[in-house]
Every structure is written in C-alpha cells, then in structure tokens.
Design an enzyme around this catalytic site. Structure first.
Site, PDB file in Angstrom:
ATOM      1  N   ASP A 476       0.839 100.873  13.786  1.00 15.21           N
ATOM      2  CA  ASP A 476       0.246  99.722  14.466  1.00 15.21           C
ATOM      3  C   ASP A 476       1.019  98.461  14.138  1.00 15.21           C
ATOM      4  O   ASP A 476       1.233  97.617  14.988  1.00 15.21           O
ATOM      5  CB  ASP A 476      -1.225  99.564  14.070  1.00 15.21           C
ATOM      6  CG  ASP A 476      -1.417  99.363  12.570  1.00 15.21           C
ATOM      7  OD1 ASP A 476      -0.617  99.900  11.793  1.00 15.21           O
ATOM      8  OD2 ASP A 476      -2.363  98.661  12.170  1.00 15.21           O
ATOM      9  N   ASP A 481      -1.119  95.455   4.705  1.00 15.24           N
ATOM     10  CA  ASP A 481      -1.570  96.686   4.037  1.00 15.24           C
ATOM     11  C   ASP A 481      -2.243  97.602   5.054  1.00 15.24           C
ATOM     12  O   ASP A 481      -3.434  97.839   5.005  1.00 15.24           O
ATOM     13  CB  ASP A 481      -2.529  96.333   2.889  1.00 15.24           C
ATOM     14  CG  ASP A 481      -3.703  95.491   3.358  1.00 15.24           C
ATOM     15  OD1 ASP A 481      -3.632  94.912   4.474  1.00 15.24           O
ATOM     16  OD2 ASP A 481      -4.705  95.411   2.627  1.00 15.24           O
ATOM     17  N   GLU A 482      -1.440  98.086   5.998  1.00 14.10           N
ATOM     18  CA  GLU A 482      -1.969  98.973   7.035  1.00 14.10           C
ATOM     19  C   GLU A 482      -0.872  99.956   7.450  1.00 14.10           C
ATOM     20  O   GLU A 482      -0.797 101.038   6.921  1.00 14.10           O
ATOM     21  CB  GLU A 482      -2.482  98.144   8.215  1.00 14.10           C
ATOM     22  CG  GLU A 482      -3.233  98.983   9.224  1.00 14.10           C
ATOM     23  CD  GLU A 482      -4.422  98.268   9.840  1.00 14.10           C
ATOM     24  OE1 GLU A 482      -4.591  97.070   9.637  1.00 14.10           O
ATOM     25  OE2 GLU A 482      -5.191  98.955  10.549  1.00 14.10           O
ATOM     26  N   ASP A 489      -3.205 102.559  19.755  1.00 10.63           N
ATOM     27  CA  ASP A 489      -2.021 101.753  19.999  1.00 10.63           C
ATOM     28  C   ASP A 489      -0.895 102.639  20.550  1.00 10.63           C
ATOM     29  O   ASP A 489      -0.189 102.273  21.486  1.00 10.63           O
ATOM     30  CB  ASP A 489      -1.534 101.087  18.705  1.00 10.63           C
ATOM     31  CG  ASP A 489      -2.641 100.367  17.945  1.00 10.63           C
ATOM     32  OD1 ASP A 489      -3.759 100.920  17.825  1.00 10.63           O
ATOM     33  OD2 ASP A 489      -2.391  99.253  17.444  1.00 10.63           O
ATOM     34  N   TRP A 542      -8.701 106.012  21.788  1.00  4.53           N
ATOM     35  CA  TRP A 542      -7.878 106.285  20.608  1.00  4.53           C
ATOM     36  C   TRP A 542      -7.615 107.797  20.553  1.00  4.53           C
ATOM     37  O   TRP A 542      -6.486 108.252  20.597  1.00  4.53           O
ATOM     38  CB  TRP A 542      -8.588 105.793  19.334  1.00  4.53           C
ATOM     39  CG  TRP A 542      -8.237 104.361  18.987  1.00  4.53           C
ATOM     40  CD1 TRP A 542      -7.494 103.954  17.923  1.00  4.53           C
ATOM     41  CD2 TRP A 542      -8.594 103.170  19.692  1.00  4.53           C
ATOM     42  NE1 TRP A 542      -7.360 102.581  17.940  1.00  4.53           N
ATOM     43  CE2 TRP A 542      -8.020 102.079  19.000  1.00  4.53           C
ATOM     44  CE3 TRP A 542      -9.319 102.912  20.851  1.00  4.53           C
ATOM     45  CZ2 TRP A 542      -8.167 100.759  19.433  1.00  4.53           C
ATOM     46  CZ3 TRP A 542      -9.468 101.595  21.279  1.00  4.53           C
ATOM     47  CH2 TRP A 542      -8.901 100.553  20.574  1.00  4.53           C
ATOM     48  N   GLU A 754      -0.086  91.060  17.837  1.00  2.00           N
ATOM     49  CA  GLU A 754      -1.315  91.847  17.875  1.00  2.00           C
ATOM     50  C   GLU A 754      -2.368  91.181  18.755  1.00  2.00           C
ATOM     51  O   GLU A 754      -3.111  91.838  19.462  1.00  2.00           O
ATOM     52  CB  GLU A 754      -1.873  91.977  16.445  1.00  2.00           C
ATOM     53  CG  GLU A 754      -3.207  92.683  16.355  1.00  2.00           C
ATOM     54  CD  GLU A 754      -3.638  92.901  14.909  1.00  2.00           C
ATOM     55  OE1 GLU A 754      -3.227  92.099  14.043  1.00  2.00           O
ATOM     56  OE2 GLU A 754      -4.369  93.870  14.652  1.00  2.00           O
ATOM     57  N   HIS A 775       3.118  94.052  16.732  1.00  3.59           N
ATOM     58  CA  HIS A 775       2.142  95.080  17.097  1.00  3.59           C
ATOM     59  C   HIS A 775       2.482  95.455  18.530  1.00  3.59           C
ATOM     60  O   HIS A 775       2.333  94.644  19.413  1.00  3.59           O
ATOM     61  CB  HIS A 775       0.763  94.415  17.066  1.00  3.59           C
ATOM     62  CG  HIS A 775      -0.266  95.088  16.251  1.00  3.59           C
ATOM     63  ND1 HIS A 775      -0.258  95.019  14.885  1.00  3.59           N
ATOM     64  CD2 HIS A 775      -1.367  95.811  16.597  1.00  3.59           C
ATOM     65  CE1 HIS A 775      -1.334  95.676  14.424  1.00  3.59           C
ATOM     66  NE2 HIS A 775      -2.007  96.176  15.453  1.00  3.59           N
TER      67      HIS A 775
HETATM   68  C1  BGC Z   1      -5.084  98.099  13.838  1.00  5.75           C
HETATM   69  C2  BGC Z   1      -5.019  98.508  15.261  1.00  5.75           C
HETATM   70  C3  BGC Z   1      -6.053  99.482  15.598  1.00  5.75           C
HETATM   71  C4  BGC Z   1      -7.356  98.837  15.313  1.00  5.75           C
HETATM   72  C5  BGC Z   1      -8.498  99.700  15.653  1.00  5.75           C
HETATM   73  C6  BGC Z   1      -6.433  97.552  13.548  1.00  5.75           C
HETATM   74  O1  BGC Z   1      -6.559  97.253  12.221  1.00  5.75           O
HETATM   75  O2  BGC Z   1      -4.070  97.226  13.515  1.00  5.75           O
HETATM   76  O3  BGC Z   1      -4.020  98.165  15.999  1.00  5.75           O
HETATM   77  O4  BGC Z   1      -5.968 100.084  16.817  1.00  5.75           O
HETATM   78  O5  BGC Z   1      -7.430  98.409  13.971  1.00  5.75           O
HETATM   79  O6  BGC Z   1      -9.628  99.139  15.264  1.00  5.75           O
END
Ligand code: BGC
Length: 901
Positions: A476, A481-482, A489, A542, A754, A775
């Site tokens: 994403d 921290d992800e 996405d 998703w 994003e 993003h």
């Molecule tokens: C992410 C996303 C994701 C979304 C879903 C976010 O934290 O960065 O792109 O699809 O959460 O809730």
C-alpha cells in the site's frame, strides 16, 4: 549495364528479399529471458516474429529443446498461430539442469524463417529430495534486544576444474551472500516475501565464475526481514519464527563429469555482524568498527566464531522463485542542500522514491552519522516525519575511521525524497550522497505522453507509485509502519500496472500467496501475506482481489495458466460470499467500503459522498461471479459456467429489489454507487442511460469534481466514457482543485498520494495517522488514460493483444496523446494528433496480431493512410461505421492515418 548500376539496383533487391523473410526473436521461457532456477516441469515458451512486411502472421512453428543428454522435445511442424506461452511437452525435465531451445516459424506466405538464436533455461530443484543441505541457526544465544544480523561462513575445497556450479539459497530472515569475498548476484531483500510457512522461495545463482579450484569460502549475512522483524502494529514481531536461519547448497559439476555438493551443515560457523540492528520500518544501525575483514574469503581465521545449530525441518514449504527479484534501479543525486528554518541539514533528491542512500564519509573511529528519511517538508519548510507514524526510518553508521568509507543499509528500505543528516563529519558535499531505488525487476513496458505537461507529470507519478510499491509484493505504501500487501489497493491498480511494467510473474507469484493465505471458509485477508490474523479478511473490493487480478492478468498477458492455478481460490471466495448471503443478498460482515471517499471538513450540507457498504458488497459479489463465469468459459467448464450464470441473475435481482427504486434511483446517490452499478451491469439495460446521466449530473453538482474513494475511482472515467460522457471524464481528469488527480500534481507531487488532500492548499497536512505520499491506488486512472484516451486495448476474443483494439477518444483540449506497450507479441503503438486541417492517427501493430482501429470520421472517404485514400490500400479492410467512427481491420505493420476536415 555498368557495375554501379548493377549494384544500385540489384543490391536493394537482395536486401528486400532477405528482409521480407520473417525472423524470430526475443525468446522467453516462463516470461523471462534465459531464466535459471525454474520450478516448473512444463515451462512455457514465447517468441516474437519480426517482419518489415505488413500483415505478417505465423501459420506454423517448430521448436527443438535439447539437454545434456540430447534432444528433449522436437515438435515437428505444428500448424498454429500460437506464439505466446506454448507449453513444453517433451521428455521429463531433470532438476538443476540446463536446456536450450530454438524455434522457427512459417508465415502466411508459407515461408519458413531461419532457426532463431538459441535460448536457454535452467531448472531448479523440482523435488524436495534435491535438498541435501540442512537448516542452520546461530550457535550462540542471540541478543534478543537489538537482534543484530548474523554471519554464517564455511570454507571448502573444490578439488577439480569446475565446469558449472549453482548456489541454491534461502533464509529465515533476509539474506545477502558472498563467495570468495564477492557479493553473489544483484538481488536485494531476498528471499522476498511470501506466506513463509506455506511458501518460502529459494534463489539460484550461477557461481561458476566465482568458484575456484582449490580453497573457497562462502559467507551469508542474515537479518530479521519480514520473517521475524516488526510488521504491522502493536509490537507484532516474530510472525513466522523467532530465530534467523540459513539454508544453502552449491551443486558443482567438474569438467571430468563428476559432481560435488557443498551444503549448510554442522561444519559451518556463526558470529554477530557489524549490522547491530536492522528492521524494515526502523532502518539499520551499522558499526564499521566491528566489520570482520575477509570473513567470506578462504584463509580467514574464524577460530573465535561459534558453531551452528541444526534445525530439523522438512522442505515442503520451499518453492522456486517465480517473480523478478528486487534489484537496484535508478539513482538520484541531491538537487539541493537545504538548511531548514529550524536549522536541520536536509538533502532533496527531487523524487519521492523507495530504496536507500549510499553515503561516502571520512572521519574518526566512532563518529556516528545519522540519516533520517522523509517524503515531504512541512508548511514552514522543516523536515516532516509524523506521517511515518512509528517507523523510525533511520540509518546510523559508526565509522571505523581512516580512509573514506562507503555505507548503505541492507535489510531495510525507505520511502523518501528528503534525508536529514546529523553528525556528518566535515562539510556536507552533496556529491557524497546517492539515492538508489529498489524495486522488483519488472521490465518497463509502457509509455504515455500528451500535449499537457500536468497530465504527463500525473503519468510520471503513477509510474513512480508503481516502482516504489512493487517491492516483491504489491504494498500500500513504502514509508510508514505498514508497507503491507493490501489487497484492495492491489486489485484497484492492477490493470494500470500492466501498462507500465511487465507484472505477469510478479502477480502470478503473489496470487499464490493470496490462495495460500485464504481462510478455509474462502475469506481472503485484508493483506497478503497475511500478518493481521485470522479475523482480518472478507471485505468487499479487497477480497475480490482473488478474482479480479487473475482475470486482469489473463486479459493483459493472455496468461491462461494464472486462471487455471487460481480457479479454486476464485471459487472459494465466491463460495464465501454465497454462504454469507441470505436470499442472494450479501449484507453482512465488516467492509472498508469506498475507502477515503470525499468528505468535506464542514459538512453541514451533507456533501460527504457516503456509499452504502452493503450496496458496494453486492456489486463486487456480482463482479466476482461474472469473472468466474468468464473464467469457466476460458477453462471449458460448462457446468460451472451455467451454475454461476444462474447465480449472477439472482444476485442482480436481489440488488434491484434492495437498492434500486422502481424509477431507477439508487439508495446511495453517490458517484461510486452509480459507477459500480453501471460498470458491473447491475441495472437492466432500460435503466442504464438515465443512471449514467445521474452520474454525470452528480459530478456537475460537485462543481465538476469527483467524490470517489478506492473502489469507485478506478471505474469512474471508464463508465463515463462507456455511456457517452467522455467530456465529463476529461473535465474530471483536468480538474486542478481538490479532490482531483491534478491537485497533487499542482502541489508538486512526484508520486500518487494516498489521499486526495494529503497536503491542503494552505500547505498543512491531512491527519498524520494516515497520510502517505506514495500510495498507488488513485493512480488507477492510468488504465483509462491508456485504454480510452489514447485507446490502446486488447479484445477479449484475442487476449494479451493478439487482437488489438485502437479506439481513441479525442477531447479535453489535448492536441496529442500517444502510448506504446511492449506486449508478448511486440510493441504496440497508438497515438493521435489534432492538426490544423484535421487529425492524424498513428498505429503500430506487431506481427502475428491483428487490430481493429476506430477512426473518428463520418465516412471512409475522408481518411487517407500513408497519403492514399484508404479504400485503395490493400492491407486495410473497412468494416463499417459506429458512433461517428469508421471501423477498420488491419494486420501487422505501421500505419499513418489522416482524417481531413
Ligand atoms: C492502507 C490501505 C488500505 C486501507 C484499508 C490503510 O491503512 O494504507 O491502503 O487499503 O488501510 O483500510
């Protein structure tokens, strides 16, 4: 006739004859050039025909495959026009073997090409019993606080002259390997990220030239990586295991035909490395004073090192690498050294990118350089890292002192445009800093340019969003921290992705993890590989990644195998929705909905574009079932096709009953509601036109702005064009105020954001809790730009651009737009220009394909090609008119059309 005359007439004739013969080039095995370590018994072969003659087609082919024991497969002359992904059907392939192949074809004049140059492929380990190595772990108690990277080494003797040698290697953690003091290969962040417990990829490196007859040494550094590093939130670490480990095996063939195998086993040694700590989110701390000089060379004294522990584990989860590894790509030098208002020393690389910075420095032992990474500067011009949340994104280097030292981190990466330097010894010379990008080594395949500089920048941003977030898995975002494989996405962007880079292998690999991490009830996780636990899945839009991406890969690459492989996963996801539905209505469970849709700050008027989440769910349910119907058809499964066709009717009927008024209004009056209902054919024919008008009116009611989030955005312009509102699509594309695609561009973005308003017009930021500047999801407009604006597309009756569609949609005040795409057949080009006295259109159609071209003209007499009236051009068939276009059928070749006003 004198000599000169003979030469000038005969020579070109000879040339003409020799050129007229079709040639075969660009041989691919499993979509790669001369791959090694293939894990398949039946690799697929692809080749390209080259001809300077129009309308060239293949009518037959002949393939020869040889191995070290002679001929493996001889097809003889096969009457077929297939030149993409022809499946090997020869003698059984053996593990760790090299095979060569060559091909010739016959064209539609019945002429044979010469045999192509030979290509090769090497198999990896086709059976788990090929692994003779044992898993090893450090032979000492690891520092459980800092968790430094660990070194493993082994010295061995190769007694004879070496003919060939392959290194097979993987790790629990991320590894880098050296042989005789040299780094092996140019892959980074290996073994890449998969659902490790079920699928752990190994890599194969040809080390023939690095090995020597005599004493050799191999050394590997292993750090936490995705295996046991921190991922997601709340101190979530050790997801796949607690200990770092290494598995390596060198298969040597000597010139005399004998073989030897070197393996990880109890004879290896282990020690701590100079990498004192390393985490994907936090970065690396490196102390050069603790470097062990010569540690991966023979003769190094490892007496102080510890032994290793053996791990008894089976090899069932090991699998060959299917996608292109992460490699280094573009480099950037700083464009500016900034002293910020708060006094920080900051270097600007001019591009938001993913990778790291290579630093040169000279100082004293113990000098400590600290480098922090950021995507943006704040309103005041200061270094801004709040949006990285808990990610420290810091590289720390401690100098050993003396001569100039060069540093780069190892098992981490950063998303940044700016770095902040602390304690750099001496003066900061920008020349000593080079930003290096890291991403999956996908082949660049697409170009897109127009007469509008802002739109060209948008395309640049889309491509850079893809570079930064295609890092072994589709992430994403790359900075906070992800950095997870968010499924929503990925599906939203997947079709656009196929235009910019070759992502066939990238997604085939990741889709296997989608299937591997699918729950027994068919639910698909929010992120893949799933690091969020068992109850994090099943969200509409998703989870539909399970059906949408396989289908998109089939369309873009003609890849039928991806459909065969994913079919059980696709079906399981649909089954999940069916089980969760009552009377064919899926209105239960958690859904993200139209994530990040338009929400004004001050919403007294109810302008927030909220779309009912269950309405969205029902649309995606239908879409997934439609894709299963399509897939069942391709796979000749008529029973499934009938079953899903029946189911789809019921789903649509339930949708109408629940969400549509008798006069055709949707219960949610948003753009996303209309876009999904129209794009997925949820409404009966009779209600579609007025629904499309409502959509167009809705856009106007927001003063020509979009209000869509992650789920509506990818199809918004697509639906507008399909229902005759291309003018509205252009208005949206060219809109410059928030929310719009060009608003970030106007704000200086170099990647896709994003959020539509990541940085506000007054330069303040959106909430730091969720504000990535890299993003790719909203970059999904790229699909419309290629397929509708320029009009470069594939037909479903000839997927993978076997039957090309060129249908430009001229508008928006653009004076030109063009695109090119490297397909498996060759390069397709399409482009239009608005000229003073009409328009011109260029098209390039590769050999062994055909195209249907739509020329905007009221009748064929207005069109010329290559300066001649098209009715007189032999290679062009005029087959009718449609909505103001003249429709032509052509074969391969280059075409230049002019439509006179
Ligand atoms: C992410 C996303 C994701 C979304 C879903 C976010 O934290 O960065 O792109 O699809 O959460 O809730």
């Amino acid at each position: 006739m004198n000599k000169k005359v003979i030469l000038s007439t005969v020579l070109p004739l000879c040339l003409l004859i020799s050129f007229a013969q079709v040639k075969v080039q660009h041989l691919l095995t499993e979509n790669s050039t001369n791959p090694i370590g293939l894990g398949v018994q039946q690799p697929r072969f692809t080749w390209q025909l080259m001809s300077d003659k129009r309308n060239t087609k293949q009518t037959a082919y002949e393939i020869k495959v040889s191995g070290n024991k002679g001929t493996m497969w001889k097809t003889g002359k096969v009457g077929s026009d297939q030149s993409v992904q022809v499946v090997y059907a020869g003698t059984s392939l053996q593990s760790d073997n090299k095979y060569t192949w060559t091909i010739r074809v016959w064209d539609n004049d019945g002429k044979a090409s010469a045999w192509s140059e030979t290509a090769f492929f090497e198999t990896g380990f086709l059976n788990t019993s090929d692994w003779k190595a044992k898993w090893i772990e450090a032979g000492f108690t690891e520092d459980s606080i800092n968790r430094p990277a660990i070194l493993f080494r082994h010295q061995f003797n190769a007694s004879k002259k070496i003919k060939s040698a392959n290194l097979y290697i993987t790790a629990h953690g991320m590894y880098e390997v050296q042989l005789n003091g040299k780094r092996v290969g140019d892959a980074y962040l290996t073994p890449g990220w998969t659902s490790y417990n079920k699928r752990l990829q190994y890599q194969v490196f040809d080390v023939t030239r690095t090995l020597i007859s005599g004493n050799n040494a191999i050394g590997a550094t292993v750090g936490n990586g995705w295996y046991r590093g921190y991922l997601a939130w709340s101190d979530n670490k050790n997801i796949y295991g607690k200990k770092l480990g290494l598995l390596a095996q060198i298969n040597i063939v000597y010139s005399d035909g004998s073989t030897e195998i070197i393996v990880t086993d109890e004879k290896w040694k282990s020690a701590n490395s100079a990498i004192k700590s390393v985490e994907i989110y936090n970065g690396e701390r490196y102390d050069a004073r603790d470097e062990k000089s010569g540690w991966s060379s023979a003769g190094y004294n490892d007496a102080a090192w510890k032994g290793v522990n053996l791990l008894s584990t089976d090899f069932d989860n090991l699998t060959a690498t299917e996608n292109e590894p992460v490699k280094k790509h573009e480099t950037f030098k700083p464009i500016k050294l900034i002293t910020t208002p708060s006094g920080e020393k900051v270097l600007d690389f001019g591009q938001n990118l993913v990778g790291w910075v290579v630093v040169k420095a000279k100082g004293n032992a113990g000098d400590k350089i600290v480098i922090k990474h950021a995507e943006v500067l704040d309103k005041a011009g200061n270094f801004y890292t709040e949006n990285l949340r808990a990610a420290k994104a810091t590289a720390t280097y401690i100098l050993k002192g003396g001569a100039e030292e060069i540093f780069e981190p190892h098992f981490t990466f950063f998303g940044f445009r700016y770095i902040k330097l602390e304690n750099y010894p001496g003066e900061i010379n920008p020349d000593n800093f080079t930003a290096v990008t890291l991403y999956s080594d996908m082949k660049p395949t697409g170009t897109f340019t127009t007469s509008n500089a802002l739109i060209n920048q948008l395309q640049h941003n889309i491509q850079w969003g893809q570079r930064g977030n295609f890092l072994d898995v589709p992430t994403d975002c790359p900075q906070r921290d992800e950095r997870l494989g968010w499924t929503g996405d990925a599906q939203a962007f997947s079709r656009t992705a196929t235009f910019n880079f070759g992502v066939d292998n990238f997604f085939s690999k990741w889709l296997k993890d989608v299937a591997a991490d699918q729950e027994p009830n068919g639910s698909v996780p929010f992120v893949v590989p799933n690091v969020l636990g068992h109850n994090a899945g099943g969200s509409a839009g998703w989870a539909d990644v399970a059906t949408i991406i396989p289908w998109n890969m089939y369309l873009a690459y003609g890849d039928k195998k991806v459909l065969e492989t994913q079919y059980p996963s696709m079906k399981a996801w649909v089954k999940y929705m069916t089980n969760a539905s009552k009377n064919d209505l899926w209105n239960t469970g958690f859904h993200f909905g139209d994530w990040l849709f338009y929400r004004p700050n001050d919403d007294n008027d109810g302008r927030a574009a909220v779309t009912d989440k269950y309405l969205i769910a029902q649309c995606f349910y239908a879409h997934s079932v439609q894709l299963l119907i399509n897939t069942a058809k391709v796979l000749n499964n008529s029973a499934d096709e009938a079953m899903y066709t029946d189911l789809l009717q019921k789903i649509k009927a339930a949708f109408l009953k629940e969400y549509v008024t008798p006069s055709g209004r949707l219960v949610s009056g948003t753009q996303t509601a209309y876009v999904l209902a129209l794009n997925f054919d949820m409404l009966p024919e009779g209600l579609r036109a007025q629904a499309a008008t409502r959509l167009a009116d809705n856009v106007k009611s927001y003063d020509n702005h979009l209000t869509t989030g992650f789920l509506g955005t990818p199809y918004l312009c697509e639906v507008l064009t399909r229902f005759g509102f291309t003018d509205v699509a252009y208005t949206l594309l060219l809109q410059q105020d928030y929310p719009s695609w060009l608003y970030p561009v106007k704000m200086g973005a170099t990647t896709i954001w994003e959020r539509w308003d990541g940085q506000k017009p007054d330069s303040t930021f959106q909430t730091p809790g969720m504000n990535s500047f890299n993003h790719y999801a909203y970059g999904a407009i790229g699909d419309w730009m290629y397929r509708k604006m320029v009009g470069l597309d594939t037909y479903e009756d000839g997927v993978g651009y076997k039957h090309i569609k060129i249908q430009p949609h001229i508008g928006g005040g653009f004076t030109n737009a063009s695109a090119s795409l490297q397909t498996y057949y060759g390069t397709v080009v399409a482009g239009w220009k608005v000229e003073a006295n009409g328009i011109s259109l260029d098209a390039e159609i590769p050999a062994n394909t055909t195209a249907t071209i739509y020329i905007p003209a009221s009748n064929a007499t207005l069109i010329t090609e290559g300066g001649k009236a098209i009715s007189g051009v032999a290679d062009i068939k005029i087959t009718g008119t449609e909505d103001g276009d003249v429709v032509l059928q052509v074969g391969s070749g280059k075409y230049h059309f002019v439509v006179n006003k």
